[in-house]
Design an enzyme around this catalytic site. Structure first.
Site: not given
Ligand code: GLU
Length: 506
Positions: A272-273
């Site tokens: 994920s970011k």
């Protein structure tokens, strides 16, 4: 044999994640390998999740990676809206195909594969809450649909009336009861699912006169003559419904391949970011600024070469079965195959990503790297002729991962240090050594002579040299002294040494 046709069908809901780029890449590789077509289709039927700029971002990302669609873009590089020789299935944006889908949804109703549902949001919420209070989860399917408001429970006349009067009805798929759906996936093999575990998904919504993802996806894959659907693992749970939809329409099914997830560098779960922010790497191909101003870094802006990025993405989930790791796009097209794509998630390793860029930097010609570096030098206010820059690039490229490292590696070839690293100065700038270094520098003409001189005097070579390096570069690290002096010249070296003597207290 049918011509291979694959598609990348992103939803413009934000910046394209690197996993999405990998999906596009694998589709592209298969299309090129099999001499087929790679199609770009924008799936924007969920208007609530539409993000302005996301479509342009997707197109620019693909272009940066060299993943050019054969179909889906017009001559201006925008999503094609009208039919042409290159774009026989236009438009390629689902919101502009809205008029196509209703008749297909109604065709399913006539065939008994779907029905009209009139339950309001509040009624469904109530049914959900009731089920929950009894410790069950509510599923709209064979077990519940007979007690809900739909064309299967209402009279024909009532159904007609509600269709005409209400504007919030939907068409739902009539999921069969207790049927084994048998599926085949090019990566995962044979899969079976009992249909009673699935729900009557909404296919079409009167409220916005738009299909949901499932219907639009199947209808368009059919109309666009897609032969292979290659997409992320998150779509695997939708596969039974998609199989049943193809059967209900009586259409030939494409083959399916569900790609493994990209996983976090440490621990489990999807990349994920947040992982990127925490560990300092991008998860998006290009920089992205969200509506609220939050910025996300991109591989391009971080200094990755597009071919290095493509190469590292290709290796996330695909194993060529040999030791080879460096592949050009052409080589990937030759070597790639879906049967060498793994089933389990691919752990992303940020150090390995950098390694790829380092390798690609080494393979770049000095001329190309010099051209990329010249603007950086200009921005630093350094006037350097191309030949000098070329020479320096040849000297430092092995030490760099990104072109942006060049300046940090070699700035002192262009200007004298203003400061000295305190701990290095404390360690190396010792009175005795400074005196020896001073004498060695002043009494000789070249670095070779100087080394000989130091040896002849039986002075400690390392200590003396580190003293000189500190004066020339401001720290105890950097290129070889001979190289530094060759570039800056003896006069400048002497000048820097004297300056250090003035500024550094021993
Ligand atoms: N629109 C879907 C997505 O955003 C496409 C899924 C598919 O390829 O079928 O991922």
């Amino acid at each position: 044999m049918k011509r291979t046709r694959v598609r990348f069908a992103p939803s413009p809901t934000g910046p394209l994640h690197m996993g999405g780029v990998r999906t596009a890449l694998y589709n592209y590789l298969i299309a090129k390998k099999e001499g087929g077509d790679f199609i770009l289709r924008i799936e924007d039927t969920d208007s609530h999740r539409f993000v302005p700029g996301a479509e342009e971002y997707i197109i620019e990302s693909l272009r940066w990676c060299g993943i050019e669609p054969d179909e889906g873009l017009d001559e201006n590089g925008k999503v094609a809206e009208s039919v042409s020789a290159r774009n026989p299935h236009a438009p390629y944006r689902q919101s502009q195909r809205r008029s196509i889908y209703r008749k297909y949804a109604e065709q399913l109703v006539s065939g008994g594969f779907a029905y009209y549902a009139f339950d309001s949001a509040a009624e469904l919420e109530k049914a959900r809450a009731e089920a929950e209070s009894e410790g069950r989860t509510f599923i709209y399917n064979a077990a519940t649909r007979s007690s809900l408001r739909n064309s299967l429970t209402l009279s024909g006349a009532e159904t007609e009336r509600l269709i005409a009067e209400r504007d919030d009805w939907t068409i739902r798929f009539r999921m069969p009861e207790n049927e084994t759906v048998e599926m085949d996936d090019l990566i995962r093999g044979h899969i079976e699912v009992n249909s009673s575990t699935l729900d009557d998904k909404v296919l079409w919504k009167r409220a916005d006169e738009l299909p949901t993802y499932h219907l639009a996806n199947i209808v368009d894959d059919h109309l666009m003559e897609i032969t292979k659907v290659i997409r992320g693992e998150e779509w695997l749970p939708s596969l039974p419904l998609h199989y049943l939809l193809y059967a209900a329409f009586g259409w030939e099914r494409p083959e399916f391949a569900h790609l493994p997830l990209l996983l976090k560098p440490v621990g489990n779960g999807k990349l994920s970011k947040r992982d990127g922010d925490k560990m300092g790497f991008p998860v998006f191909p290009l920089k992205w600024t969200a509506a609220d101003g939050t910025e996300s870094r991109g591989y391009r802006e971080d200094g990755y070469f597009p071919d290095a990025f493509v190469n590292l993405l290709a290796m996330l989930g695909w194993n060529p079965g040999t030791e080879q790791e460096i592949f050009s796009m052409e080589q990937l097209i030759q070597a790639f195959s879906l049967d060498k794509v793994g089933k389990s998630g691919a752990k992303f390793n940020p150090d390995k990503a950098k390694w790829f860029n380092k390798e690609y930097l080494r393979m770049r010609s000095d001329r190309e790297l010099a051209a990329a570096w010249m603007p950086v030098l200009a921005a630093e206010g350094v006037a350097a002729d191309e030949n000098t820059v070329l020479e320096i690039v040849a000297l430092i490229k092995e030490r760099a991962t990104f072109v942006s490292d060049f300046w940090n590696i070699a700035w002192y070839l262009f200007k004298a240090p203003e400061e000295y690293v305190e701990k290095d100065a404390a360690k190396f700038w010792k009175e005795e050594n400074v005196r020896m270094a001073h004498q060695a520098l002043e009494s000789t003409g070249s670095v070779e002579e100087m080394e000989e001189y130091i040896r002849a005097m039986e002075w400690p070579m390392g200590k003396v040299m580190n003293c000189i390096r500190l004066a020339l570069t401001g720290s105890s690290s950097g290129l070889g002294i001979a190289e530094i002096i060759r570039f800056i010249g003896r006069e400048e070296a002497l000048m820097r040494f004297r300056r250090a003597e003035e500024r550094l207290i021993v």
